[in-house]
Design a protein around this motif. Sequence first.
Motif, PDB file in Angstrom:
ATOM      1  N   TYR A  85       0.853  -1.184   0.000  1.00  0.00           N
ATOM      2  CA  TYR A  85       0.000   0.000   0.000  1.00  0.00           C
ATOM      3  C   TYR A  85       0.886   1.230   0.000  1.00  0.00           C
ATOM      4  O   TYR A  85       1.956   1.233   0.600  1.00  0.00           O
ATOM      5  CB  TYR A  85      -0.897   0.020   1.235  1.00  0.00           C
ATOM      6  N   LEU A  86       0.429   2.275  -0.665  1.00  0.00           N
ATOM      7  CA  LEU A  86       1.102   3.567  -0.641  1.00  0.00           C
ATOM      8  C   LEU A  86       0.111   4.603  -0.145  1.00  0.00           C
ATOM      9  O   LEU A  86      -1.042   4.634  -0.592  1.00  0.00           O
ATOM     10  CB  LEU A  86       1.567   3.979  -2.036  1.00  0.00           C
ATOM     11  N   ILE A  87       0.565   5.412   0.774  1.00  0.00           N
ATOM     12  CA  ILE A  87      -0.203   6.575   1.209  1.00  0.00           C
ATOM     13  C   ILE A  87       0.603   7.779   0.746  1.00  0.00           C
ATOM     14  O   ILE A  87       1.744   7.980   1.161  1.00  0.00           O
ATOM     15  CB  ILE A  87      -0.404   6.593   2.732  1.00  0.00           C
ATOM     16  N   MET A  88      -0.003   8.553  -0.154  1.00  0.00           N
ATOM     17  CA  MET A  88       0.662   9.739  -0.677  1.00  0.00           C
ATOM     18  C   MET A  88       0.031  10.976  -0.047  1.00  0.00           C
ATOM     19  O   MET A  88      -1.193  11.074   0.051  1.00  0.00           O
ATOM     20  CB  MET A  88       0.531   9.788  -2.191  1.00  0.00           C
ATOM     21  N   VAL A  89       0.894  11.889   0.377  1.00  0.00           N
ATOM     22  CA  VAL A  89       0.462  13.096   1.078  1.00  0.00           C
ATOM     23  C   VAL A  89       0.737  14.305   0.204  1.00  0.00           C
ATOM     24  O   VAL A  89       1.830  14.462  -0.340  1.00  0.00           O
ATOM     25  CB  VAL A  89       1.225  13.240   2.421  1.00  0.00           C
ATOM     26  N   SER A  90      -0.276  15.171   0.067  1.00  0.00           N
ATOM     27  CA  SER A  90      -0.070  16.418  -0.662  1.00  0.00           C
ATOM     28  C   SER A  90      -0.857  17.532   0.023  1.00  0.00           C
ATOM     29  O   SER A  90      -1.965  17.284   0.487  1.00  0.00           O
ATOM     30  CB  SER A  90      -0.470  16.260  -2.126  1.00  0.00           C
ATOM     31  N   PRO A  91      -0.337  18.727   0.153  1.00  0.00           N
ATOM     32  CA  PRO A  91       1.041  18.994  -0.223  1.00  0.00           C
ATOM     33  C   PRO A  91       1.968  18.140   0.630  1.00  0.00           C
ATOM     34  O   PRO A  91       1.477  17.336   1.410  1.00  0.00           O
ATOM     35  CB  PRO A  91       1.198  20.484   0.106  1.00  0.00           C
ATOM     36  N   ALA A  92       3.246  18.340   0.528  1.00  0.00           N
ATOM     37  CA  ALA A  92       4.187  17.543   1.323  1.00  0.00           C
ATOM     38  C   ALA A  92       3.778  17.570   2.792  1.00  0.00           C
ATOM     39  O   ALA A  92       2.947  18.377   3.208  1.00  0.00           O
ATOM     40  CB  ALA A  92       5.599  18.092   1.143  1.00  0.00           C
ATOM     41  N   MET A  93       4.323  16.665   3.569  1.00  0.00           N
ATOM     42  CA  MET A  93       3.921  16.484   4.969  1.00  0.00           C
ATOM     43  C   MET A  93       3.917  17.789   5.753  1.00  0.00           C
ATOM     44  O   MET A  93       3.037  18.006   6.590  1.00  0.00           O
ATOM     45  CB  MET A  93       4.834  15.456   5.643  1.00  0.00           C
ATOM     46  N   ASP A  94       4.857  18.680   5.494  1.00  0.00           N
ATOM     47  CA  ASP A  94       4.922  19.956   6.226  1.00  0.00           C
ATOM     48  C   ASP A  94       3.618  20.736   6.073  1.00  0.00           C
ATOM     49  O   ASP A  94       3.025  21.191   7.044  1.00  0.00           O
ATOM     50  CB  ASP A  94       6.072  20.828   5.704  1.00  0.00           C
ATOM     51  N   GLY A  95       3.178  20.895   4.819  1.00  0.00           N
ATOM     52  CA  GLY A  95       1.941  21.614   4.544  1.00  0.00           C
ATOM     53  C   GLY A  95       0.720  20.884   5.084  1.00  0.00           C
ATOM     54  O   GLY A  95      -0.233  21.511   5.547  1.00  0.00           O
ATOM     55  N   PHE A  96       0.754  19.567   5.038  1.00  0.00           N
ATOM     56  CA  PHE A  96      -0.342  18.752   5.574  1.00  0.00           C
ATOM     57  C   PHE A  96      -0.499  18.985   7.074  1.00  0.00           C
ATOM     58  O   PHE A  96      -1.606  19.173   7.575  1.00  0.00           O
ATOM     59  CB  PHE A  96      -0.068  17.277   5.275  1.00  0.00           C
ATOM     60  N   LEU A  98       0.457  21.630   8.813  1.00  0.00           N
ATOM     61  CA  LEU A  98      -0.062  22.991   9.029  1.00  0.00           C
ATOM     62  C   LEU A  98      -1.545  23.081   8.687  1.00  0.00           C
ATOM     63  O   LEU A  98      -2.309  23.771   9.370  1.00  0.00           O
ATOM     64  CB  LEU A  98       0.751  24.008   8.224  1.00  0.00           C
ATOM     65  N   LYS A  99      -1.962  22.383   7.654  1.00  0.00           N
ATOM     66  CA  LYS A  99      -3.377  22.366   7.267  1.00  0.00           C
ATOM     67  C   LYS A  99      -4.226  21.746   8.381  1.00  0.00           C
ATOM     68  O   LYS A  99      -5.293  22.255   8.725  1.00  0.00           O
ATOM     69  CB  LYS A  99      -3.545  21.576   5.968  1.00  0.00           C
ATOM     70  N   CYS A 100      -3.745  20.650   8.941  1.00  0.00           N
ATOM     71  CA  CYS A 100      -4.453  19.997  10.043  1.00  0.00           C
ATOM     72  C   CYS A 100      -4.520  20.905  11.263  1.00  0.00           C
ATOM     73  O   CYS A 100      -5.552  20.994  11.937  1.00  0.00           O
ATOM     74  CB  CYS A 100      -3.791  18.666  10.405  1.00  0.00           C
ATOM     75  N   ALA A 101      -3.419  21.599  11.548  1.00  0.00           N
ATOM     76  CA  ALA A 101      -3.387  22.529  12.685  1.00  0.00           C
ATOM     77  C   ALA A 101      -4.410  23.643  12.486  1.00  0.00           C
ATOM     78  O   ALA A 101      -5.134  24.010  13.421  1.00  0.00           O
ATOM     79  CB  ALA A 101      -1.982  23.101  12.859  1.00  0.00           C
ATOM     80  N   ASP A 102      -4.488  24.155  11.269  1.00  0.00           N
ATOM     81  CA  ASP A 102      -5.452  25.208  10.959  1.00  0.00           C
ATOM     82  C   ASP A 102      -6.883  24.704  11.151  1.00  0.00           C
ATOM     83  O   ASP A 102      -7.726  25.401  11.715  1.00  0.00           O
ATOM     84  CB  ASP A 102      -5.230  25.702   9.527  1.00  0.00           C
ATOM     85  N   GLU A 103      -7.151  23.484  10.706  1.00  0.00           N
ATOM     86  CA  GLU A 103      -8.496  22.915  10.821  1.00  0.00           C
ATOM     87  C   GLU A 103      -8.975  22.842  12.271  1.00  0.00           C
ATOM     88  O   GLU A 103     -10.119  23.154  12.573  1.00  0.00           O
ATOM     89  CB  GLU A 103      -8.542  21.515  10.208  1.00  0.00           C
ATOM     90  N   ASP A 141      -2.098  16.467  19.788  1.00  0.00           N
ATOM     91  CA  ASP A 141      -3.141  17.489  19.852  1.00  0.00           C
ATOM     92  C   ASP A 141      -3.875  17.654  18.521  1.00  0.00           C
ATOM     93  O   ASP A 141      -4.977  18.205  18.484  1.00  0.00           O
ATOM     94  CB  ASP A 141      -2.552  18.823  20.311  1.00  0.00           C
ATOM     95  N   LEU A 142      -3.291  17.162  17.448  1.00  0.00           N
ATOM     96  CA  LEU A 142      -3.922  17.241  16.121  1.00  0.00           C
ATOM     97  C   LEU A 142      -4.817  16.046  15.818  1.00  0.00           C
ATOM     98  O   LEU A 142      -5.424  15.987  14.757  1.00  0.00           O
ATOM     99  CB  LEU A 142      -2.845  17.315  15.022  1.00  0.00           C
ATOM    100  N   ARG A 143      -4.912  15.104  16.723  1.00  0.00           N
ATOM    101  CA  ARG A 143      -5.628  13.846  16.451  1.00  0.00           C
ATOM    102  C   ARG A 143      -7.067  14.020  15.964  1.00  0.00           C
ATOM    103  O   ARG A 143      -7.618  13.134  15.336  1.00  0.00           O
ATOM    104  CB  ARG A 143      -5.634  12.948  17.690  1.00  0.00           C
ATOM    105  N   ASN A 144      -7.694  15.156  16.253  1.00  0.00           N
ATOM    106  CA  ASN A 144      -9.081  15.350  15.823  1.00  0.00           C
ATOM    107  C   ASN A 144      -9.207  15.978  14.444  1.00  0.00           C
ATOM    108  O   ASN A 144     -10.329  16.161  13.955  1.00  0.00           O
ATOM    109  CB  ASN A 144      -9.856  16.172  16.853  1.00  0.00           C
ATOM    110  N   ALA A 145      -8.110  16.297  13.809  1.00  0.00           N
ATOM    111  CA  ALA A 145      -8.163  16.807  12.437  1.00  0.00           C
ATOM    112  C   ALA A 145      -8.672  15.676  11.540  1.00  0.00           C
ATOM    113  O   ALA A 145      -8.230  14.533  11.650  1.00  0.00           O
ATOM    114  CB  ALA A 145      -6.787  17.285  11.993  1.00  0.00           C
ATOM    115  N   SER A 146      -9.606  15.986  10.680  1.00  0.00           N
ATOM    116  CA  SER A 146     -10.303  14.943   9.918  1.00  0.00           C
ATOM    117  C   SER A 146      -9.361  14.046   9.107  1.00  0.00           C
ATOM    118  O   SER A 146      -9.482  12.824   9.148  1.00  0.00           O
ATOM    119  CB  SER A 146     -11.366  15.563   9.009  1.00  0.00           C
TER     120      SER A 146
END
Length: 176
Positions: A85-96, A98-103, A141-146
Amino acid sequence: MKDLYILPECYIDTNLVETLISTEGCNHQKGCNTVVGKMDKLFADKFAVGIIDRDKRQVRYVNNFHEIISTESLLLMKHNERPHYLIMVSPAMDGFILKCADEVQLKPEDYGFPSDLKAFTTFTKSVTSKNASEFKKLFKDLRNASELKTLRGWLEYLRTNQYKSKEEDLKSMVSR
């Protein structure tokens, strides 16, 4: 127990995976090519999960996979013949991250990190990010990000159901 069949691409990915699924370790690799190369050669007849950035240029091995399901930032793929299995993340993990933190309305500054992507990346690209407790605290602390819930669900499911995973089960873990 170590989960050496999980192959994250970089230091921050490794820390995130180890924190999300409470494993004592996974098989950290450096770069997409190394992850898929290890999957192809070292894990040829074994179960494996690779976690890589969804780069503009993908390595050829990805052509052997089909899409199971995707979210805005995550793409889950299954090898056509192997238990890979491959899990691909976009944008790269850094942006992901930050996106989760924002959510979930968390401020990276509260964990000692800048919220600017370029500045944040200097922390995530560091070798020390692999075991940094500040990142572990942020990830918990980000565990609730969808999408982080989806990622954790996929990893826990694949970990438990290695050779008997069902695509329908994986699809059902994405809230739309």
